[in-house]
Write an enzyme that holds these catalytic residues in place. Structure first.
Site, PDB file in Angstrom:
ATOM      1  CB  SER A 311      -0.834  -6.737   3.597  1.00  0.00           C
ATOM      2  OG  SER A 311      -0.592  -6.088   4.702  1.00  0.00           O
ATOM      3  CG  ASP A 312       5.579  -6.095   2.150  1.00  0.00           C
ATOM      4  OD1 ASP A 312       6.428  -6.665   1.056  1.00  0.00           O
ATOM      5  OD2 ASP A 312       5.847  -6.127   3.181  1.00  0.00           O
TER       6      ASP A 312
END
Ligand code: GLC
Length: 752
Positions: A311-312
């Site tokens: 994920s970011d």
């Protein structure tokens, strides 16, 4: 009674002892099991997952069979460690995390801390699974290269690969195994600060240059102390941020997703990219972080991607403000179920995954599938065999001469000569040059927004480069600051200009004005810089404008005041001498824009591969031109090139055939130079409306003065003429197509 009591007590104690012994036995057994190998053909002492000679998939399944659920969930978690100076993402330090986390974002610039954390993971945990250390090596680790948007203007994919390979070597030797790069988000809105991080407005450009970056970072093998794993980001459609405002929702039609935003990822997956990072943006109502269609249906099923998705930063938890998760637990469930393998920073997976499995919302098979993807990369990187970064002499590890040479070459080839009225440039050795402006002696801002471990002290400023080239010809005045309202420097700037033959005006952006969380409502430079230009123009000396910036700029008021304009971009540490070489004519500029420069911010979005208007001759702006100031691929040279006529091996072709189109290009000037030929196609009549033209190939070659070179493009209709629909299926229809180079075009008929 007493007797019986004692007897019972005795029996109870014996039972208790047996029970404790049994527990101890089972714990010991399981511990032993984890260490006692399955009987295997190979070395009976070493468990299969630790055997380097065993196939990676065998090692993965053996290791998975030994892992507890908690150990698996920790592999899905990434935290941070080291000195975190990323102003957009401030987080906690590593001492709160277990020794067997899956990964860290590693903010230190040497391997000392990494090796200590790795030692704990390898020697002080049950299975000794090494940690994966990642970092944002976007355009350099310590040697900083031009920003990717500048590299895109070089059209030199070999040089892009080289700069990424050099960056990978510095990073791996400094304790980083994995870079969160290349960013291949197609971007057409300069107000969005992250336009600096990608390769511009065109899908094909981002695809080819992104693949070049992947090859550079990963080399031939990840199990090599000079290579790092790449990470394609931000998957997907992030560049469509509404209004250029970062992190906002994006409305991307399925057809545009397939036609514009997915192609760079598809090509880079085929190039072997090891990982993908999902994006912050919401895609048509489903955040990219929890988007099953993009993460699983497209990436993992359609494209058979066998790497993993991270994920970011905090993006799983951000599903709450994005309105699709009531709490962290639901966020973890939705993201993981969509296909997001590793949770960066927020700990949602570590906190809730175990309960989600117990509640049957997530299956053990799903957990194993994601952990397998992460373990695969760790095996590929050789981290089980070589978990530690060797120690190197600093001179061997960073800022090597050959690294700086490549950085300078990339700066040379990414500089774009935008304007050169009456051939004011190159300057000659007799001219007095007044060097003025806030960028003239600046160093920090030349590093660009993602400066990694770059330092201002490593930077060669514009002025330093000019001194080496022009020596005593220089006069200097600061003129003004980057912004603010202080005009007190104008008078001395005008006085300096009046003593010179030509003014070299160095303007631009601070590095934090572009990059992440750096959206601006206008792409014009601050008013004070424009005011300085106006005052200097009154001095009556020709102005050469040099720009150092991380986005296309609004130059409609500056352009008329300046006889020449040079786009330096943010060149990293080695821009001064290349710029001076171009200003003196020692170097012939060869950069061409990979992103359109609008006339004003009001034209945004404006890009070359737009669809045709219903009324091409109407619908223009009433107040300004509808044309950009500088179009995609614009870039001048000190020499001239003459393009001959296009010729084709055939003008009629079936869908399965190939044809070759050629064009002779002659260097008709009196200076050698590099020329890039851009090949476009056009399909003016199709089942769906298509862009006016689409880039399908580019080639850069060196031509000596007077030399003619034949540029060719071997066309495969299914690849180069076809269109893609909203389900990602490609179609090629019979009919007339055009192959376009500059203002030349040739018609090709495709028949069934
Ligand atoms: C940031 C950026 C991403 C970067 C990550 C780790 O928020 O969006 O590009 O790789 O966090 O620093």
């Amino acid at each position: 009674m007493k007797k019986v009591f004692i007897k019972k007590t005795l029996v109870f104690s014996l039972l208790l002892l047996f029970a404790m012994a049994g527990q101890a036995q089972s714990a010991e057994t399981s511990a032993k099991q984890s260490k006692t190998p399955h009987k295997t053909k190979g070395n009976p002492i070493t468990p299969t997952y630790k055997r380097a000679d065993a196939p990676i998939d065998t090692r993965i399944s053996d290791l998975l069979s030994r892992m507890t659920l908690e150990e698996k969930i920790l592999q899905l978690s990434q935290y941070i460690t080291g000195l975190n100076d990323n102003v957009n993402n401030i987080g906690k330090q590593e001492d709160e995390y277990p020794n067997n986390v899956g990964s860290y974002i590693y903010f230190s610039d040497n391997a000392k801390l990494r090796n200590e954390l790795q030692r704990r993971a390898v020697n002080e945990t049950r299975l000794g699974i090494p940690i994966l250390f990642g970092f944002d090596v976007i355009h350099g680790f310590r040697t900083i290269y031009p920003i990717p948007l500048a590299q895109g203007c070089s059209w030199n994919t070999e040089l892009i690969s080289q700069s990424c390979a050099m960056s990978a070597r510095e990073a791996r030797m400094s304790g980083t195994d994995w870079t969160f790069s290349p960013m291949i988000d197609v971007a057409r809105d300069g107000r969005w600060g992250r336009v600096a991080e990608g390769y511009g407005e065109d899908p094909y450009t981002n695809a080819v240059m992104g693949a070049a970056a992947v090859h550079g970072y990963q080399g031939r093998s990840l199990n090599n102390t000079s290579n790092v794993a790449a990470c394609l980001k931000h998957f997907v459609g992030y560049g469509m941020s509404e209004g250029g405002r970062d992190y906002t929702a994006t409305n991307v039609s399925r057809q545009s997703l397939w036609d514009t935003y997915l192609p760079p990822y598809e090509m880079c997956i085929k190039a072997g990219a090891a990982t993908v990072m999902s994006a912050f943006n919401d895609i048509n109502g489903v955040p990219a972080t929890a988007n099953h269609y993009t993460l699983t249906e497209v990436l993992k099923k359609r494209w058979n991607f066998d790497g993993f998705v991270v994920s970011d930063w905090n993006a799983v938890e951000q599903l709450i403000p994005q309105g699709v998760a009531a709490n962290r637990k639901e966020a973890a469930s939705k993201a993981f179920s969509a296909g997001l393998d590793m949770d960066m920073k927020d700990g949602c997976y570590q906190e809730h995954m175990s309960d989600l499995v117990k509640e049957g919302k997530i299956t053990l098979q799903q957990i194993d599938a994601s952990v397998a993807r992460i373990l695969r990369l760790k095996f590929q990187l050789g981290l089980f065999e070589n978990p530690y970064t060797p120690s190197y002499k600093e001179s061997e590890r960073i800022l090597r001469t050959e690294d700086k040479r490549i950085a300078a070459r990339m700066a040379e080839e990414s500089i774009v000569l935008l304007k050169n009225e009456n051939n004011l440039l190159p300057l000659n050795k007799n001219q007095k040059i007044a060097v003025i402006g806030p960028m003239a002696k600046d160093k920090e801002n030349m590093l660009g927004s993602w400066k990694g471990h770059g330092r201002a002290g490593d930077v060669e400023s514009i002025y330093e480069g000019l001194e080496k080239e022009f020596g005593s010809q220089l006069l200097y005045a600061a003129g003004c600051d980057f912004d603010g309202e202080d005009t007190s420097g104008f008078a001395s700037a005008c006085s300096t200009a009046s003593q010179a033959d030509v003014v070299l005006l160095c303007l631009g952006e601070k590095r934090e004005w572009s990059g992440e969380n750096a959206s601006r409502s206008t792409i014009a430079l601050p008013h004070i810089q424009e005011q300085l230009t106006t005052e200097l123009q009154k001095c009556g000396k020709p102005i050469v404008l040099v720009l150092s910036n991380g986005r296309p700029l609004e130059l409609c008021r500056l352009e008329p005041l300046c006889k020449a304009i040079v786009e330096l971009w943010q060149p990293g540490i080695a821009g001064g001498t290349p710029l001076a070489g171009i200003l003196s004519g020692r170097i012939n500029p060869s950069g061409k824009l990979c992103i359109t420069f609008p006339l004003t911010s009001g034209q945004i979005p404006i890009y070359y591969n737009a669809r045709q208007s219903a009324r091409p001759d109407q619908g223009q702006y009433q107040d300004i031109s509808t044309l950009p100031l500088y179009e995609f691929t614009h870039g001048l040279s000190y020499t001239t090139y003459s393009y001959g006529n296009l010729s084709a091996s055939t003008m009629r072709i079936t869908k399965n055939d190939k044809l070759t189109v050629e064009i002779p290009v002659t260097n008709t000037g009196d200076m050698d130079g590099y020329e890039t030929v851009h090949w476009f196609i056009s399909d003016p009549y199709c089942s769906i409306s298509r862009p006016i033209k689409e880039l399908k190939k580019f080639e850069k070659r060196f031509l000596k003065k007077g030399e003619t070179a034949l540029f060719s493009f071997e066309i495969e209709p299914k690849r180069d003429f076809s269109y893609i629909n909203d389900n990602g299926s490609r179609f090629i229809e019979s009919g007339d197509y055009y192959v376009i180079v500059k203002d030349k075009r040739i018609k090709i008929e495709v028949v069934d």
